[in-house]
Structures are given as C-alpha cells and as structure tokens.
Design a protein around this motif. Structure first.
Motif, PDB file in Angstrom:
ATOM      1  N   THR A  72       0.708  -1.030  -0.033  1.00 18.65           N
ATOM      2  CA  THR A  72      -0.134  -0.092   0.017  1.00 18.65           C
ATOM      3  C   THR A  72       0.788   1.264  -0.009  1.00 18.65           C
ATOM      4  O   THR A  72       0.276   2.230  -0.481  1.00 18.65           O
ATOM      5  CB  THR A  72      -0.783   0.021   1.278  1.00 18.65           C
ATOM      6  N   ILE A  74       1.671   2.715   2.733  1.00 17.88           N
ATOM      7  CA  ILE A  74       1.600   3.272   3.956  1.00 17.88           C
ATOM      8  C   ILE A  74       2.645   2.867   4.992  1.00 17.88           C
ATOM      9  O   ILE A  74       2.954   2.071   5.139  1.00 17.88           O
ATOM     10  CB  ILE A  74       0.128   2.987   4.621  1.00 17.88           C
ATOM     11  N   ASP A  89      -0.204   8.171   4.467  1.00 18.74           N
ATOM     12  CA  ASP A  89      -0.413   7.510   2.924  1.00 18.74           C
ATOM     13  C   ASP A  89       0.042   8.235   1.930  1.00 18.74           C
ATOM     14  O   ASP A  89      -0.685   8.981   1.344  1.00 18.74           O
ATOM     15  CB  ASP A  89      -1.812   7.011   2.689  1.00 18.74           C
ATOM     16  N   ARG A  91       0.998   7.945  -0.849  1.00 19.63           N
ATOM     17  CA  ARG A  91       0.757   7.576  -2.629  1.00 19.63           C
ATOM     18  C   ARG A  91      -0.656   8.268  -2.699  1.00 19.63           C
ATOM     19  O   ARG A  91      -0.970   8.893  -3.800  1.00 19.63           O
ATOM     20  CB  ARG A  91       0.610   6.107  -2.728  1.00 19.63           C
ATOM     21  N   LYS A  92      -1.482   8.085  -1.717  1.00 15.58           N
ATOM     22  CA  LYS A  92      -2.914   8.551  -1.788  1.00 15.58           C
ATOM     23  C   LYS A  92      -2.873  10.254  -1.838  1.00 15.58           C
ATOM     24  O   LYS A  92      -3.542  10.785  -2.838  1.00 15.58           O
ATOM     25  CB  LYS A  92      -3.824   8.189  -0.528  1.00 15.58           C
ATOM     26  N   LYS A  95      -1.520  11.567  -5.334  1.00 17.20           N
ATOM     27  CA  LYS A  95      -2.216  11.309  -6.574  1.00 17.20           C
ATOM     28  C   LYS A  95      -3.485  12.195  -6.271  1.00 17.20           C
ATOM     29  O   LYS A  95      -4.028  12.570  -7.388  1.00 17.20           O
ATOM     30  CB  LYS A  95      -3.042   9.555  -6.348  1.00 17.20           C
ATOM     31  N   GLU A  96      -4.113  12.655  -5.148  1.00 11.93           N
ATOM     32  CA  GLU A  96      -5.025  13.489  -5.023  1.00 11.93           C
ATOM     33  C   GLU A  96      -4.822  14.736  -5.346  1.00 11.93           C
ATOM     34  O   GLU A  96      -5.398  15.780  -5.915  1.00 11.93           O
ATOM     35  CB  GLU A  96      -5.712  13.569  -3.599  1.00 11.93           C
ATOM     36  N   ASN A  99      -2.242  14.310  -9.385  1.00 11.92           N
ATOM     37  CA  ASN A  99      -2.540  13.307 -10.262  1.00 11.92           C
ATOM     38  C   ASN A  99      -1.354  12.259 -10.683  1.00 11.92           C
ATOM     39  O   ASN A  99      -1.242  12.180 -11.815  1.00 11.92           O
ATOM     40  CB  ASN A  99      -3.409  13.715 -11.309  1.00 11.92           C
ATOM     41  N   ASP A 101       1.599   9.272 -10.218  1.00 11.76           N
ATOM     42  CA  ASP A 101       1.787   7.589  -9.761  1.00 11.76           C
ATOM     43  C   ASP A 101       3.005   8.073  -8.841  1.00 11.76           C
ATOM     44  O   ASP A 101       3.993   8.942  -8.926  1.00 11.76           O
ATOM     45  CB  ASP A 101       2.140   6.826 -10.716  1.00 11.76           C
TER      46      ASP A 101
END
Length: 293
Positions: A72, A74, A89, A91-92, A95-96, A99, A101
C-alpha cells in the motif's frame, strides 16, 4: 523515464530529479520530521509545485525512514524521529494533489536497491546492504528484488539480540560514542569524525573504541554470511567514509568467525553512492513498477 525522488530523514530531506538513471537536478531542505508528518507533506508538496513550474516528471519516488507496507505504501511503523507518521499515506495524497503515480519505500531498502542497480552491488546477483549510523539497518536484494519475508520488513537487523541488548546498541556509531562517554568522559569524541581523527592520531582510547566497533560488526557480518551467504555485503552510512581503515580489520575478524569456504564466497565492500543511494534506489523501484516497455 523522469522521476522526482525524495529521501526523507530526521534532519534533512534530499531530492533528486532523475531521468534514465542520470541526475538532472538535486536539492535538499531541512526536515521538520520531529514537528510532525503533516509538516513533511507541506514542505515536500511545496517543492513539487515549484519544480512542476519548469519541469515535467512521470511520477514521485519516496525513500523514507520508518517501516513501509510494500503493498500500500502506507507507513506501518515509525519511531519518535518522525512524529505522527504511522498510517501516513503518501501515495494517496500525491495522487489527490498532483494526479501522479508514486512509490514509497523504506530508506534502507531503497539504499540497497540504489547500490544494486547503480552502485557497488551492480555486478552481484545477491547483496546485503548494511547501514551503520545512528542505528543499524539492512536489506537483502536477491536477483534484483527486495527480500521482504512474512512481515514485509525483513532486514531489520538492528533488533537482533546481542549480548545483553540488541546489535544496534553495540555496533552503531551512536553505540560507540555512548561507550566513549561512559569509558572516557574527558575525551571529546562527540561524533564519528572526531573519533576517527583521534584514531588516526593513535590515541589509545580511540583505538580501543574502534576495535570494539569492528569486533561487533564482524560478528554481525559473520551471522549474515552464515544465514544468507550473499555474493556481497555492502557497508554504508557515515562509517563507510573510513574505507579500508575499517574494512580491513572487519574482513580479518570476520574471516576468523566463519568457515573458509563461506568467507571466500562473499565480498565485504563499502557502498559507492553515498547519500544518493536512497534516491536512486527509489527511482529504480518506480521504474520497475511503472515502466511498460
């Protein structure tokens, strides 16, 4: 592939923009880790926004202190050096916000991948990278992959029981400096550099301390040889700046602790990339994850 990489530590955040394995741009900023993870996010996101004004990149690759869930990204465990980091987190959030990776990996595992792909380990198909500094960390790379084990955190060798404690309390730079305060309180061995300067001058106290350090590291390396038998064991962290001054006694002592055929099968070397290894390792992990060629 162009990737913006970060190496997050307790006192400094290093960043390198890497394209096709080559450094394009690098910078570093102070780390506000002890103030809290949210401040790390603010500073890193500010830097990303600044670089996006004049650059493009395919994604973000983060090497960080703490344990990382490899599925994940995390943060699964972190100590007080990065406040409120568990459960973070990256990665989340990336991305938010952008945008883009991203990948997130533990700093020692990232450093090992950096050495495996671009440093002292690139000619070997199995390496164990050992970092010695404030604590002790490690990572086993076999056939280009991080060995994670059932916990996903294999390589946390600093916690290996040793004598009346654990190995990082006996064989890290911090451990030897603490021993210096206990044994030789009048000496000014406040950091590794001063200790080794005294060692070079032939001060008996420094020679005594370095001898204990190499003794304990040799026992750890012998254990790694006996269990994993990698083609190479790479020693990184600030201690690697001492080069053969420390490597040679470590080699000689390790040789006495294991069967000859096992010793002969593993090279003991210093890392090559220095403080860039985490960023280059994170880059290589991102490249393998997102390269569709």
């Amino acid at each position: 592939m162009r990737v913006l990489t970060f190496d997050i530590g307790g006192s400094m955040i290093k960043s390198i923009l890497i394209e096709d394995g080559k450094e394009i741009y690098k910078t570093k900023i102070p780390s506000r880790a002890k103030e809290g993870a949210i401040y790390l996010k603010e500073d890193i996101f500010q830097l990303i926004r600044k670089l996006l004004e004049d650059n493009f990149f395919d994604g973000i690759a983060i090497s960080t202190a703490g344990m990382v869930d490899s599925d994940t990204g995390i943060i699964s465990y972190a100590n007080e050096n990065i406040k409120n980091y568990i459960g973070f987190d990256w990665r989340k959030l990336i991305k938010e916000e952008f945008n883009l990776d991203s990948i997130v990996e533990n700093d020692v595992k990232s450093a090992a991948m950096g050495e495996a792909n671009y440093g002292a380990g690139k000619d070997f198909d199995s390496i164990f990278t050992l970092t010695v500094g404030t604590g002790i960390g490690g990572s086993f790379i076999n056939d280009g992959k991080i060995y994670r084990g059932a916990s996903k955190n294999a390589g946390e060798i600093g916690y290996i029981p040793f004598e009346d404690s654990i190995i990082e309390k006996k064989a890290s730079t911090t451990a030897i400096l603490n021993l210096s305060k206990e044994k030789f309180p009048k000496k000014n061995y406040t950091d590794g550099k001063k200790l080794f300067e005294a060692f070079d001058k032939g001060e008996k106290e420094a020679i005594y301390l370095v001898d204990i350090l190499t003794d304990n590291l040799s026992k750890l390396i012998a254990t790694l040889m006996l269990i994993l038998s990698p083609k190479a064991i790479l020693i990184g962290g600030g201690i690697s700046n001492q080069k053969d001054k420390l490597l040679n006694p470590i080699r000689e002592k390790t040789k006495k602790l294991v069967p000859q055929n096992i010793y002969d099968s593993t090279k003991i070397l210093n890392t090559k990339l220095g403080n860039k290894s985490g960023c280059f390792g994170a880059y290589s992990i991102f490249e393998k994850a997102y390269n569709n060629d």
